[in-house]
Scaffold this motif. Structure first.
Motif, PDB file in Angstrom:
ATOM      1  N   ARG A 105       0.830  -1.200   0.000  1.00 28.26           N
ATOM      2  CA  ARG A 105       0.000   0.000   0.000  1.00 28.26           C
ATOM      3  C   ARG A 105       0.865   1.252   0.000  1.00 28.26           C
ATOM      4  O   ARG A 105       0.565   2.243  -0.686  1.00 28.26           O
ATOM      5  CB  ARG A 105      -0.909  -0.017   1.235  1.00 28.26           C
ATOM      6  CG  ARG A 105      -1.888   1.146   1.353  1.00 28.26           C
ATOM      7  CD  ARG A 105      -3.028   1.041   0.381  1.00 28.26           C
ATOM      8  NE  ARG A 105      -4.024   2.094   0.607  1.00 28.26           N
ATOM      9  CZ  ARG A 105      -5.036   2.337  -0.207  1.00 28.26           C
ATOM     10  NH1 ARG A 105      -5.205   1.605  -1.288  1.00 28.26           N
ATOM     11  NH2 ARG A 105      -5.898   3.305   0.067  1.00 28.26           N
ATOM     12  N   MET A 115       1.216   4.263  -2.774  1.00 26.75           N
ATOM     13  CA  MET A 115       1.151   5.677  -2.408  1.00 26.75           C
ATOM     14  C   MET A 115       2.304   6.452  -3.035  1.00 26.75           C
ATOM     15  O   MET A 115       2.104   7.510  -3.651  1.00 26.75           O
ATOM     16  CB  MET A 115       1.185   5.827  -0.890  1.00 26.75           C
ATOM     17  CG  MET A 115       1.191   7.275  -0.417  1.00 26.75           C
ATOM     18  SD  MET A 115       1.306   7.455   1.392  1.00 26.75           S
ATOM     19  CE  MET A 115       3.021   6.997   1.662  1.00 26.75           C
ATOM     20  N   THR A 140       1.881   6.838  -6.734  1.00 25.29           N
ATOM     21  CA  THR A 140       0.856   7.842  -7.047  1.00 25.29           C
ATOM     22  C   THR A 140       1.431   9.245  -6.963  1.00 25.29           C
ATOM     23  O   THR A 140       1.191  10.080  -7.852  1.00 25.29           O
ATOM     24  CB  THR A 140      -0.324   7.703  -6.073  1.00 25.29           C
ATOM     25  OG1 THR A 140      -0.877   6.388  -6.179  1.00 25.29           O
ATOM     26  CG2 THR A 140      -1.410   8.731  -6.378  1.00 25.29           C
ATOM     27  N   TRP A 156      -3.100   5.261   9.259  1.00 28.31           N
ATOM     28  CA  TRP A 156      -3.577   4.969   7.905  1.00 28.31           C
ATOM     29  C   TRP A 156      -4.067   3.533   7.851  1.00 28.31           C
ATOM     30  O   TRP A 156      -3.505   2.639   8.484  1.00 28.31           O
ATOM     31  CB  TRP A 156      -2.426   5.170   6.932  1.00 28.31           C
ATOM     32  CG  TRP A 156      -2.814   5.323   5.499  1.00 28.31           C
ATOM     33  CD1 TRP A 156      -3.917   5.958   5.004  1.00 28.31           C
ATOM     34  CD2 TRP A 156      -2.085   4.854   4.359  1.00 28.31           C
ATOM     35  NE1 TRP A 156      -3.914   5.934   3.633  1.00 28.31           N
ATOM     36  CE2 TRP A 156      -2.808   5.253   3.215  1.00 28.31           C
ATOM     37  CE3 TRP A 156      -0.906   4.145   4.190  1.00 28.31           C
ATOM     38  CZ2 TRP A 156      -2.390   4.966   1.918  1.00 28.31           C
ATOM     39  CZ3 TRP A 156      -0.481   3.864   2.904  1.00 28.31           C
ATOM     40  CH2 TRP A 156      -1.212   4.266   1.788  1.00 28.31           C
ATOM     41  N   SER A 212      -5.840   0.334   5.109  1.00 28.14           N
ATOM     42  CA  SER A 212      -5.780  -0.126   3.720  1.00 28.14           C
ATOM     43  C   SER A 212      -6.854   0.523   2.856  1.00 28.14           C
ATOM     44  O   SER A 212      -6.793   0.443   1.629  1.00 28.14           O
ATOM     45  CB  SER A 212      -5.934  -1.653   3.677  1.00 28.14           C
ATOM     46  OG  SER A 212      -7.154  -2.045   4.286  1.00 28.14           O
ATOM     47  N   ASP A 252      -7.737   7.270   2.186  1.00 23.87           N
ATOM     48  CA  ASP A 252      -7.152   8.055   1.110  1.00 23.87           C
ATOM     49  C   ASP A 252      -5.859   8.694   1.617  1.00 23.87           C
ATOM     50  O   ASP A 252      -5.446   8.480   2.757  1.00 23.87           O
ATOM     51  CB  ASP A 252      -8.139   9.107   0.592  1.00 23.87           C
ATOM     52  CG  ASP A 252      -8.578  10.073   1.682  1.00 23.87           C
ATOM     53  OD1 ASP A 252      -8.015  10.013   2.803  1.00 23.87           O
ATOM     54  OD2 ASP A 252      -9.477  10.894   1.432  1.00 23.87           O
ATOM     55  N   ILE A 253      -5.205   9.476   0.770  1.00 25.82           N
ATOM     56  CA  ILE A 253      -3.941  10.115   1.126  1.00 25.82           C
ATOM     57  C   ILE A 253      -4.148  11.618   1.135  1.00 25.82           C
ATOM     58  O   ILE A 253      -4.726  12.179   0.200  1.00 25.82           O
ATOM     59  CB  ILE A 253      -2.824   9.780   0.115  1.00 25.82           C
ATOM     60  CG1 ILE A 253      -2.678   8.278  -0.072  1.00 25.82           C
ATOM     61  CG2 ILE A 253      -1.501  10.384   0.557  1.00 25.82           C
ATOM     62  CD1 ILE A 253      -1.727   7.925  -1.202  1.00 25.82           C
ATOM     63  N   THR A 279      -8.287  10.711  -8.008  1.00 29.05           N
ATOM     64  CA  THR A 279      -8.205   9.251  -7.990  1.00 29.05           C
ATOM     65  C   THR A 279      -7.315   8.805  -9.132  1.00 29.05           C
ATOM     66  O   THR A 279      -7.582   9.124 -10.301  1.00 29.05           O
ATOM     67  CB  THR A 279      -9.598   8.600  -8.124  1.00 29.05           C
ATOM     68  OG1 THR A 279     -10.438   9.060  -7.073  1.00 29.05           O
ATOM     69  CG2 THR A 279      -9.481   7.074  -8.061  1.00 29.05           C
ATOM     70  N   THR A 331      -3.110   3.262  -9.956  1.00 29.15           N
ATOM     71  CA  THR A 331      -2.965   2.693  -8.609  1.00 29.15           C
ATOM     72  C   THR A 331      -4.302   2.602  -7.860  1.00 29.15           C
ATOM     73  O   THR A 331      -4.392   1.912  -6.845  1.00 29.15           O
ATOM     74  CB  THR A 331      -2.006   3.552  -7.764  1.00 29.15           C
ATOM     75  OG1 THR A 331      -2.594   4.844  -7.562  1.00 29.15           O
ATOM     76  CG2 THR A 331      -0.656   3.696  -8.459  1.00 29.15           C
ATOM     77  N   ILE A 381      -5.483   4.723  -6.008  1.00 27.67           N
ATOM     78  CA  ILE A 381      -5.356   5.458  -4.755  1.00 27.67           C
ATOM     79  C   ILE A 381      -6.117   6.784  -4.869  1.00 27.67           C
ATOM     80  O   ILE A 381      -6.009   7.488  -5.875  1.00 27.67           O
ATOM     81  CB  ILE A 381      -3.881   5.745  -4.428  1.00 27.67           C
ATOM     82  CG1 ILE A 381      -3.129   4.440  -4.142  1.00 27.67           C
ATOM     83  CG2 ILE A 381      -3.752   6.719  -3.273  1.00 27.67           C
ATOM     84  CD1 ILE A 381      -3.357   3.869  -2.778  1.00 27.67           C
ATOM     85  N   GLN A 382      -6.867   7.119  -3.805  1.00 32.89           N
ATOM     86  CA  GLN A 382      -7.588   8.389  -3.754  1.00 32.89           C
ATOM     87  C   GLN A 382      -6.790   9.386  -2.922  1.00 32.89           C
ATOM     88  O   GLN A 382      -6.268   9.045  -1.863  1.00 32.89           O
ATOM     89  CB  GLN A 382      -8.978   8.200  -3.162  1.00 32.89           C
ATOM     90  CG  GLN A 382      -9.890   7.322  -4.021  1.00 32.89           C
ATOM     91  CD  GLN A 382     -11.263   7.130  -3.404  1.00 32.89           C
ATOM     92  OE1 GLN A 382     -11.432   7.261  -2.201  1.00 32.89           O
ATOM     93  NE2 GLN A 382     -12.244   6.825  -4.235  1.00 32.89           N
ATOM     94  N   CYS A 383      -6.709  10.616  -3.402  1.00 31.21           N
ATOM     95  CA  CYS A 383      -5.912  11.644  -2.734  1.00 31.21           C
ATOM     96  C   CYS A 383      -6.714  12.927  -2.555  1.00 31.21           C
ATOM     97  O   CYS A 383      -7.558  13.267  -3.386  1.00 31.21           O
ATOM     98  CB  CYS A 383      -4.661  11.994  -3.542  1.00 31.21           C
ATOM     99  SG  CYS A 383      -3.631  10.618  -4.033  1.00 31.21           S
TER     100      CYS A 383
END
Length: 361
Positions: free
Chosen positions: A45, A49, A52, A84, A86, A89-90, A137, A141, A143-145
């Motif tokens: 994970r 990050m 991303t 954080w 799994s 978001d970041i 998004t 990846t 991953i949502q930021c």
């Protein structure tokens, strides 16, 4: 348990059923550790990050605006404070030191344009006069930021929470536990008029500072390393019209002041730099030794501490009179002008009340 019950009746119930409760606590301890292990993200994970962030950075480097300024990304929030999961978001802050006095919306619009042009993911710019964000998004990846700009106090806050989590693993477990508890019971989310996960973590730290012996100290009040300045000063951008005010007014959907309508266009906002002392004791080995020598060792279990946390904030904490302060290590008096249902002093940001989102009593 609490509806229609007095504190005395609950204490009596506990005494009469101590054996059953002990067995329940043992089971609760197993469940808490299971939640803790499941919530922690794996190394893969973190790899996603970092990938991303590199993709976003590469997109910005193709824009001439960002080629002419030095910028860097600082991760803060749960991905930096060790809480954080799994599924989190970041939170990322785009730091451009030479643009501290420029309205954040200006270069976030340029950042969003760069990301769209690179075609690496979906974006939505959420306007605000102080901390606008790009919700992003990543297509690759997934991953949502949340991307904002020059949020230096957010970075400092995350480092402080990570330090507290390192001092005692029980806080780390309890932090995940209270976040999961709030989520399951649907009492989390500032946009839903409840407290944020950050506010719940502050509440847990405050309780762990108050138990006897304390589990956690106030890191901002300890000066154990030598030589060590008692101040670590930074300057962070604030809309100039707000400098000197006790707190920020409530924003409307477009970043304006709901009550007075005093703000210019968000692209034309004048910013000013406000000093903040972000010192906290970082020699955590010395912190542990100091606590053991001065306060003794707290041997309470995670279930006992969690039950005490609930009891304290249900019955003992006087929210009309006091506000939480992990900086001071104990609750402090509310300001006379404070009309919020629940308040807490942010460790570093004097303009921020993390408890003010609670509007449902």
């Amino acid at each position: 348990l609490t509806v229609g019950c007095s504190l005395e009746s609950i204490d009596e119930f506990i005494k009469e059923n101590s054996a059953v409760i002990k067995g329940s606590f043992d089971k609760f301890n197993e469940v808490a550790k299971e939640i803790y292990e499941k919530q922690k993200p794996g190394n893969d994970r973190y790899d996603l990050m970092n990938r991303t962030i590199r993709r976003i950075s590469d997109a910005l480097k193709n824009n001439t605006y960002f080629q002419n300024v030095e910028f860097r990304f600082k991760v803060y929030g749960s991905a930096a404070n060790t809480f954080w999961t799994s599924k989190s978001d970041i939170d990322i802050s785009l730091v451009i030191e030479k643009k501290m006095l420029e309205a954040p919306m200006k270069f976030l619009e340029k950042a969003e344009y760069s990301i769209k042009k690179a075609n690496i993911g979906s974006t939505k710019l959420i306007p605000a006069f102080r901390i606008p964000i790009i919700k992003y998004t990543d297509d690759l990846t997934k991953i949502q930021c949340d991307i904002n700009s020059n949020n230096l106090l957010g970075v400092a806050n995350s480092s402080l929470l990570a330090a507290y989590a390192t001092i005692d693993q029980r806080f780390h477990i309890l932090g995940f536990l209270v976040k999961e508890f709030a989520k399951i019971n649907k009492i989390q989310g500032g946009d839903m008029s409840y407290l944020t996960s950050y506010a719940y973590l502050n509440m847990m730290i405050q309780y762990l500072q108050l138990v006897k012996p304390p589990v956690l100290p106030s890191l901002q009040k300890l000066f154990l390393s030598s030589p060590r300045d008692k101040e670590v000063n930074i300057k962070y951008p604030v809309p100039a019209k707000l400098v000197g005010k006790e707190e920020f007014p409530e924003e409307d959907a477009f970043g304006g002041d709901k009550r007075h309508g005093i703000f210019e266009s968000m692209r034309d906002i004048k910013m000013d730099l406000v000093p903040a002392n972000v010192y906290f004791e970082q020699d955590l080995l010395k912190v542990r030794d100091h606590m053991q020598q001065t306060d003794g060792i707290n041997k309470m279990t995670v279930p006992e501490l969690f039950a005490g946390f609930l009891r304290y904030f249900l019955f003992d904490f006087k929210s009309r009179e006091k506000q939480i302060s992990i900086k001071e290590g104990h609750p402090i008096d509310k300001k006379e002008s404070d009309g919020f249902l629940f308040s807490m002093e942010d460790p570093f940001d004097t303009y921020h009340n993390p408890g003010k989102t609670l509007k449902i009593g």
